[in-house]
Scaffold this active site. Structure first.
Site, mmCIF file in Angstrom:
data_model
loop_
_atom_site.group_PDB
_atom_site.id
_atom_site.type_symbol
_atom_site.label_atom_id
_atom_site.label_comp_id
_atom_site.label_asym_id
_atom_site.label_seq_id
_atom_site.Cartn_x
_atom_site.Cartn_y
_atom_site.Cartn_z
ATOM 1 N N HIS A 38 0.815 -1.205 0.000
ATOM 2 C CA HIS A 38 0.000 0.000 0.000
ATOM 3 C C HIS A 38 0.854 1.263 0.000
ATOM 4 O O HIS A 38 0.522 2.252 -0.669
ATOM 5 C CB HIS A 38 -0.917 -0.013 1.231
ATOM 6 C CG HIS A 38 -1.869 1.131 1.298
ATOM 7 N ND1 HIS A 38 -2.984 1.230 0.482
ATOM 8 C CD2 HIS A 38 -1.890 2.238 2.088
ATOM 9 C CE1 HIS A 38 -3.635 2.334 0.765
ATOM 10 N NE2 HIS A 38 -2.999 2.970 1.737
ATOM 11 N N HIS A 54 -9.991 3.690 -0.797
ATOM 12 C CA HIS A 54 -10.273 3.180 0.547
ATOM 13 C C HIS A 54 -11.122 1.929 0.387
ATOM 14 O O HIS A 54 -12.271 1.874 0.832
ATOM 15 C CB HIS A 54 -10.957 4.241 1.403
ATOM 16 C CG HIS A 54 -10.200 4.556 2.651
ATOM 17 N ND1 HIS A 54 -10.789 4.796 3.860
ATOM 18 C CD2 HIS A 54 -8.860 4.634 2.880
ATOM 19 C CE1 HIS A 54 -9.864 5.043 4.773
ATOM 20 N NE2 HIS A 54 -8.676 4.943 4.200
#
Length: 699
Positions: free
Chosen positions: A34, A80
């Site tokens: 990430h 998200h």
């Protein structure tokens, strides 16, 4: 997750000792997929990011482009995804909060949001639960902070059932002399943490986002999801304005992935400096927090600022005025080391650049996607039209955007529901257009071609309101890259999107990569969400609704390729992806010229559902059209870079761009179609009813 053995060996060799508990956790998060883009960084060089208008390109919290000599725009996008599966409301809300703070950290005021949402089969109860929670989260957060959500897209595809996607883009506005970056400036300056107090929420969020979703993720991973507080964010927005107006901050970084550790370490590494942070000085809302928790919690609504010592009192006074927390937590050093102390003990001492940028890249196998063969259904044209028009993918998304405040700030000139939003930036005398989205049917059928088409589609949306592309940001979503077929599809969408943007002369100035979007239901389709900014003189634009007074032309002409179309999604079968335009840049530019002509009455691009849905969407209660096409394929092909234009002067269009005549607009309030001799008629009320799927099923 924990720090992988191979990474631990590298860290131990670099430090000359075993890492402490806090160091191991810091490396685990900042070296996660990430944060470190270990499986994608080598691919991203395919994107061109330079133009005369680019002020700050990739690598900062948000990109910055010049709208005029003294007016800049910031632009960023964030995903998200995993949090929005576990807790759709808070997952989506904190996605909005994060991208808004990325805007603040550049010294800008946020002026617009766009959300691109992807869910499983619309008929599945779980998909509707996720949709409802995500839209609630976005609307509650965006509305509360006073930033309009002006556009985006909502798509449904069965392969998102176990892993929805929530991608949010934000545009900010600033004067050129207010620009702030995330590059630490000078040893001796203080690090100041401003905003919400730090709790234990969001712990391990970066590493959580870097692994497949487990079957029990909705319960087991809930502690990794942050909880948002939009009212504190609004106060932070206003405090940030005063900090920047007063010249009180030297650099800034939003606290997002990996919390304080991520923001502060990346800031000092970017400036080639080091720092010493006293973790016990961080204002906290939970008792007995340990060093690792304080360092890596992803509690929301927090910013890290570099402040000169002589400006500390002013910063603290402004924070007190807005009743938000403010802690002087450390200072910058020349050492180049990222040092954290806690209650007299050094818990982190490592080279900042190594922590922030030292993660090794993955060498992964990729299998090239297979090209689909032609296997076309034999469908009744009337039944096909009904099924495509009534599909949740082509349906009106009014149920979604009516929940958003899209006019706060009084800049919104073209509102949601059209091809692109248009914002009035009056200080520069400019209109700023915004389009965002991707079509998973396209990239499932043909990842490269579908991603290329995504670039062309967003640019065509801008051209439909008379704007020319200025810059783009991408949110590249894929499944588990360790699977060769998944990584092959991901590689293809990167190349396709990069080539499409290059051919359009659109710099890709920033973005986000989200991998491991994989669950027990399987991997998601490779999804190259693109958000694109355009600009034009003035704030007026033709609408997409017919006036009933002109001739209808199809810019770009007819196409017959059906690969990736909603028609095939409904009727079954497969086909090669439609031909990509060889003149995309010139065509988009010419269409923008056409849209700005006085003789142009309406413009609407051809995309989801093809020409059938485009024409249906243009019909009003007072205006209709009579159109003839020669085949079902012409009616439903979703070839990119095309638009329907209603004009009183057809020659003014054809002298600028290739176009064919479709028919005429009239005052019937109905769409009359002749499809190779098959005649269909749909009045306005029938069209509205067919496209009202979301409102009908969800209210």
């Amino acid at each position: 997750m924990s720090l992988a053995d191979s990474d631990r060996e590298l860290v131990t060799a670099e430090l000359g000792r075993d890492p402490t508990t806090a160091e191991a956790a810091l490396f685990e998060n900042l070296w996660s997929e990430h944060c470190a883009y270990r499986s994608s960084r080598m691919l991203l060089s395919a994107f061109g990011s330079e133009s005369d208008d680019v002020v700050v390109g990739p690598g900062d919290d948000a990109a910055v482009v010049a709208l005029s000599d003294d007016t800049y725009l910031t632009f960023g996008v964030e995903s998200h995804n995993h949090p929005s599966y576990v807790d759709p409301y808070d997952g989506a809300a904190t996605g909005v909060g994060g991208i808004v703070r990325d805007t603040l950290s550049m010294g800008a005021y946020p002026i617009a949001l766009a959300d691109s949402l992807y869910f499983g089969d619309f008929d599945a109860d779980h998909s509707r639960y996720l949709l409802d929670g995500v839209v609630d989260g976005i609307s509650d957060y965006g509305n509360a902070i006073g930033v309009p959500t002006v556009g985006g897209s909502t798509q449904f595809h069965p392969d998102y059932e176990g892993n929805p996607l929530v991608n949010v883009a934000c545009v900010g506005l600033l004067d050129a002399d207010r620009l702030v970056t995330a590059e630490a400036q000078e040893p001796g300056n203080k690090l100041v943490l401003v905003g919400n107090s730090t709790g234990r929420d969001g712990l391990g969020g970066a590493s959580f986002a870097s692994e497949d979703l487990a079957e029990d993720a909705e319960t087991e991973d809930r502690p990794a999801v942050q909880v948002g507080d939009p009212y504190t964010e609004k106060l932070l927005v206003e405090a940030n304005e005063e900090f920047v107006d007063g010249g009180l901050v030297e650099s800034a970084r939003d606290l997002g992935a990996a919390g304080l550790g991520g923001a502060s370490c990346e800031m000092v590494a970017k400036g080639g400096l080091g720092c010493v942070i006293h973790l016990e000085d961080v204002h906290q809302r939970e008792p007995n927090m340990n060093a690792t928790e304080i360092l890596l919690a992803e509690s929301q609504e927090r910013m890290c600022y570099e402040v000169r010592e002589e400006n500390l009192d002013d910063v603290e006074e402004i924070a007190e005025k807005y009743d938000i927390g403010c802690s002087v937590i450390g200072e910058l050093t020349e050492s180049g080391n990222f040092v954290c102390e806690f209650e007299g003990e050094t818990v982190v001492d490592a080279p900042a650049e190594y922590v922030a940028d030292g993660a090794p890249l993955n060498d992964l196998d990729a299998t090239e996607p297979q090209k689909p063969e032609a296997d076309l259904p034999k469908a009744d044209v009337g039944e096909a039209f009904d099924s495509v028009l009534g599909s949740p993918n082509t349906a009106s998304k009014r149920w979604v955007y009516r929940q958003y405040d899209h006019e706060v700030g009084v800049r919104t000139s073209v509102r949601p529901g059209d091809d692109a939003a248009l914002l009035a930036v009056r200080r520069a005398g400019k209109g700023v257009a915004l389009s965002a989205g991707a079509n998973p049917n396209w990239t499932s059928a043909a990842p490269y071609e579908g991603a290329y088409a995504t670039a062309v589609e967003n640019a065509t949306n801008l051209a439909a309101v008379g704007a020319r592309p200025l810059a783009a940001v991408d949110c590249l979503n894929g499944g588990n890259p360790e699977k060769p077929d998944v990584y092959g599809g991901f590689t293809a969408i990167v190349d396709g999107l990069a080539d499409g943007c290059r051919d359009l002369s659109v710099p890709v100035v920033g973005g986000n990569v989200s991998l491991y979007n994989d669950s027990v239901a399987g991997p998601i389709p490779p999804t190259p969400t693109l958000a694109m900014l355009g600009e034009k003189d003035g704030y007026d634009a033709p609408g997409s609704a017919l006036t009933g007074e002109g001739t209808l032309l199809l810019v770009g002409g007819h196409e017959t390729g059906l690969g990736g179309s909603e028609y095939l999604a409904q009727a079954g079968g497969s086909d090669a992806f439609p031909n990509l335009p060889t003149d995309a840049g010139a065509r988009v530019s010419a269409l923008a010229d056409v849209a700005n002509l006085d003789s142009t009455l309406a413009v609407h691009d051809v995309s989801d559902g093809g020409l059938a849905v485009t024409l249906a969407e243009m019909v009003t209660a007072d205006a209709g059209a009579s159109v003839a096409v020669s085949s079902v394929a012409e009616l439903f092909s979703e070839a990119p870079g095309r638009a329907v234009v209603e004009t009183t002067d057809p020659e003014s269009v054809t002298e600028r761009v290739d176009a064919v005549e479709l028919g005429t607009a009239n005052d019937s309030g109905a769409l009359a179609l002749d499809v190779s001799g098959d005649e269909l008629t749909y009045d306005y009320e029938e069209i509205v009813s067919a496209r009202d799927v979301l409102d009908r099923e969800l209210d």
